[in-house]
Design a protein around this motif. Structure first.
Motif, short mmCIF file in Angstrom:
data_model
loop_
_atom_site.label_atom_id
_atom_site.label_comp_id
_atom_site.label_asym_id
_atom_site.label_seq_id
_atom_site.Cartn_x
_atom_site.Cartn_y
_atom_site.Cartn_z
N ALA A 126 94.51 51.42 86.08
CA ALA A 126 94.82 51.42 84.66
C ALA A 126 96.33 51.59 84.43
CB ALA A 126 94.06 52.54 83.96
N ALA A 127 96.94 52.46 85.20
CA ALA A 127 98.37 52.72 85.03
C ALA A 127 99.21 51.49 85.35
CB ALA A 127 98.79 53.89 85.90
N ARG A 128 98.72 50.64 86.25
CA ARG A 128 99.46 49.43 86.62
C ARG A 128 99.13 48.25 85.71
NH1 ARG A 128 97.33 50.83 91.76
NH2 ARG A 128 96.03 48.95 91.70
N THR A 129 97.97 48.30 85.02
CA THR A 129 97.46 47.14 84.29
C THR A 129 97.81 47.13 82.81
OG1 THR A 129 95.59 46.94 85.82
CG2 THR A 129 95.34 45.90 83.66
N PHE A 130 97.69 48.29 82.17
CA PHE A 130 97.75 48.34 80.71
C PHE A 130 99.13 48.71 80.18
CE2 PHE A 130 93.27 48.99 81.74
CZ PHE A 130 92.67 48.10 80.87
N ASP A 131 99.37 48.31 78.93
CA ASP A 131 100.55 48.74 78.20
C ASP A 131 100.27 50.03 77.42
OD1 ASP A 131 102.26 46.31 78.70
OD2 ASP A 131 100.52 45.38 77.72
N TRP A 132 99.00 50.18 77.03
CA TRP A 132 98.53 51.37 76.30
C TRP A 132 97.22 51.84 76.92
CZ3 TRP A 132 99.93 52.95 70.94
CH2 TRP A 132 101.02 52.23 70.43
N VAL A 133 97.03 53.16 76.98
CA VAL A 133 95.73 53.76 77.26
C VAL A 133 95.40 54.65 76.06
CG1 VAL A 133 94.39 55.32 78.71
CG2 VAL A 133 95.93 53.66 79.77
N GLN A 134 94.33 54.29 75.34
CA GLN A 134 93.99 54.99 74.10
C GLN A 134 92.97 56.11 74.29
OE1 GLN A 134 93.20 52.86 70.54
NE2 GLN A 134 94.68 51.22 70.94
N THR A 135 92.51 56.34 75.52
CA THR A 135 91.37 57.22 75.72
C THR A 135 91.68 58.39 76.65
OG1 THR A 135 90.61 55.65 77.41
CG2 THR A 135 89.64 55.46 75.22
N VAL A 136 92.88 58.93 76.55
CA VAL A 136 93.22 60.10 77.35
C VAL A 136 92.63 61.34 76.68
CG1 VAL A 136 95.11 61.56 78.17
CG2 VAL A 136 95.28 59.07 78.34
N ASP A 137 91.82 62.09 77.42
CA ASP A 137 91.14 63.24 76.82
C ASP A 137 91.11 64.47 77.71
OD1 ASP A 137 89.37 62.38 78.73
OD2 ASP A 137 87.71 61.97 77.35
N ARG A 138 91.87 64.43 78.83
CA ARG A 138 91.88 65.60 79.71
C ARG A 138 93.14 65.58 80.57
NH1 ARG A 138 88.52 61.64 81.16
NH2 ARG A 138 88.22 61.06 83.35
N ASP A 139 93.53 66.77 81.00
CA ASP A 139 94.76 66.93 81.77
C ASP A 139 94.77 66.10 83.05
OD1 ASP A 139 96.09 68.65 80.04
OD2 ASP A 139 95.16 70.43 80.90
N LYS A 140 93.62 65.99 83.70
CA LYS A 140 93.54 65.27 84.96
C LYS A 140 94.00 63.83 84.80
CE LYS A 140 90.36 64.46 88.83
NZ LYS A 140 88.96 64.66 89.30
N LEU A 141 93.66 63.20 83.69
CA LEU A 141 94.08 61.82 83.44
C LEU A 141 95.58 61.74 83.19
CD1 LEU A 141 91.38 60.15 81.16
CD2 LEU A 141 91.86 59.71 83.57
N VAL A 142 96.13 62.72 82.50
CA VAL A 142 97.57 62.73 82.24
C VAL A 142 98.33 62.71 83.55
CG1 VAL A 142 99.47 64.07 81.26
CG2 VAL A 142 97.28 63.95 80.05
N THR A 143 97.94 63.58 84.45
CA THR A 143 98.61 63.66 85.75
C THR A 143 98.46 62.39 86.54
OG1 THR A 143 98.21 66.05 85.78
CG2 THR A 143 98.80 65.02 87.86
N GLU A 202 101.31 68.21 74.50
CA GLU A 202 102.44 68.79 75.22
C GLU A 202 102.46 68.32 76.67
OE1 GLU A 202 104.95 70.49 74.13
OE2 GLU A 202 104.23 70.67 72.07
N ALA A 203 101.28 68.23 77.28
CA ALA A 203 101.20 67.77 78.67
C ALA A 203 101.67 66.33 78.80
CB ALA A 203 99.77 67.92 79.18
N ILE A 204 101.27 65.49 77.87
CA ILE A 204 101.68 64.08 77.90
C ILE A 204 103.18 63.96 77.65
CG2 ILE A 204 101.44 61.84 76.75
CD1 ILE A 204 98.52 62.79 76.05
N ALA A 205 103.67 64.67 76.67
CA ALA A 205 105.08 64.59 76.31
C ALA A 205 105.98 65.07 77.45
CB ALA A 205 105.35 65.42 75.06
N GLY A 206 105.44 65.89 78.34
CA GLY A 206 106.22 66.39 79.46
C GLY A 206 106.30 65.45 80.65
N GLN A 207 105.66 64.28 80.55
CA GLN A 207 105.66 63.31 81.64
C GLN A 207 106.62 62.17 81.33
OE1 GLN A 207 104.18 63.57 84.50
NE2 GLN A 207 102.60 65.14 84.19
#
Length: 220
Positions: A81-98, A138-143
C-alpha cells in the motif's frame, strides 16, 4: 450517471466558492473502465483491495492518476500500500502508521493519510473511536514520510435521514477540532452514491461515488 452531470450536482449542493472533490470508486471495475472515465477528466480513483489496485496502477501508470485506498488495510499489506497509493484513507491504529511510514519509498512524496473513524460504533465496521483521533493524529503528524490530511467515515445506513445527518455532523465537529491542532488538515471524506448530498451539506470535502458513475459492480 454521466461524470459531468454528477460533478454539476455536487457543485450545486456545495454552493458557490466551495470545492468538494469527487473520488470515483473503481473497485472491481476493469482498468478499461477506469481509463474511459479518466479520458473524460476524472483523475482520482478509490480502491478497496490492495493487490487489485496495484495491478491497475501499473496498467494505467501512463495516465498519471491519483489513487486512494478506501478499504480496510491489513498490516501485512502495508508495504504494498505504501508503494502503490497516493492516499490511504483507512488508517485506524498505530501499527499501520508505523508500517506505512517505514515502507513509503523515499523517492515518492509523503503518503497522504486520513484517519478512519467508526462514528456510529458499529461492530461490523473498521475505524478508530472518536476519542482516539487526537492521539492517532499526533502519531501520523510525527512521521516524515506521512502527511496527515484529515478524516474519513462510513456512517451507518440508517433509514431515518436525521440519524444519517447526525453522524455526518459529528464527523464535521471532529474535523473542525482536528484543524485547530493540525492546520494542514483539509479533507473530510464522507458521503457515497446514496447520501453524498447530505454529506456535502454537513461539511464533507470529498465524496466517494462508485455505483452512480460505473453502475452496479461486477461480481468478484
Amino acid at each position: 450517471m454521466p461524470l459531468t452531470t454528477l460533478k454539476h450536482q455536487i457543485a450545486a449542493v456545495a454552493g458557490p466558492g466551495r470545492e468538494v472533490r469527487l473520488l470515483a470508486v473503481s473497485k472491481l471495475q476493469p482498468a478499461s473502465a477506469v481509463a474511459a472515465l479518466a479520458a473524460q477528466g476524472q483523475r482520482a480513483f478509490g480502491e478497496n483491495y490492495v493487490q487489485e489496485a496495484a495491478d491497475k496502477v501499473q496498467a494505467l501508470a501512463a495516465l498519471g492518476l491519483e489513487w486512494h485506498l478506501i478499504g480496510h488495510l491489513q498490516s501485512n499489506k502495508a508495504d504494498i500500500a505504501a508503494r502503490t497509493f497516493d492516499w490511504v484513507q483507512t488508517v485506524d491504529r498505530d501499527k499501520l502508521v508505523t508500517a506505512l511510514a517505514r515502507h513509503r519509498p523515499a523517492e515518492l512524496p509523503p503518503l497522504n493519510v486520513l484517519i478512519q473513524v467508526n462514528i456510529d460504533d458499529e461492530d461490523s465496521k473498521h475505524g478508530c473511536q472518536p476519542t482516539e483521533v487526537a492521539a492517532l493524529a499526533e502519531a501520523i503528524a510525527g512521521q516524515e514520510r506521512l502527511r496527515l490530511r484529515g478524516l474519513m467515515a462510513i456512517p451507518a445506513p440508517f433509514p431515518e435521514a436525521e440519524k444519517r445527518l447526525a453522524a455526518f455532523r459529528r464527523m464535521h465537529e471532529l474535523f473542525t477540532g482536528l484543524t485547530t491542532r493540525h492546520p494542514q488538515v483539509d479533507t473530510l471524506s464522507m458521503g457515497m452514491s446514496s447520501d453524498y448530498a447530505d454529506a456535502i451539506a454537513a461539511g464533507s470535502t470529498m465524496v466517494r461515488v462508485g455505483t452512480a458513475l460505473f453502475g452496479q459492480r461486477p461480481t468478484p
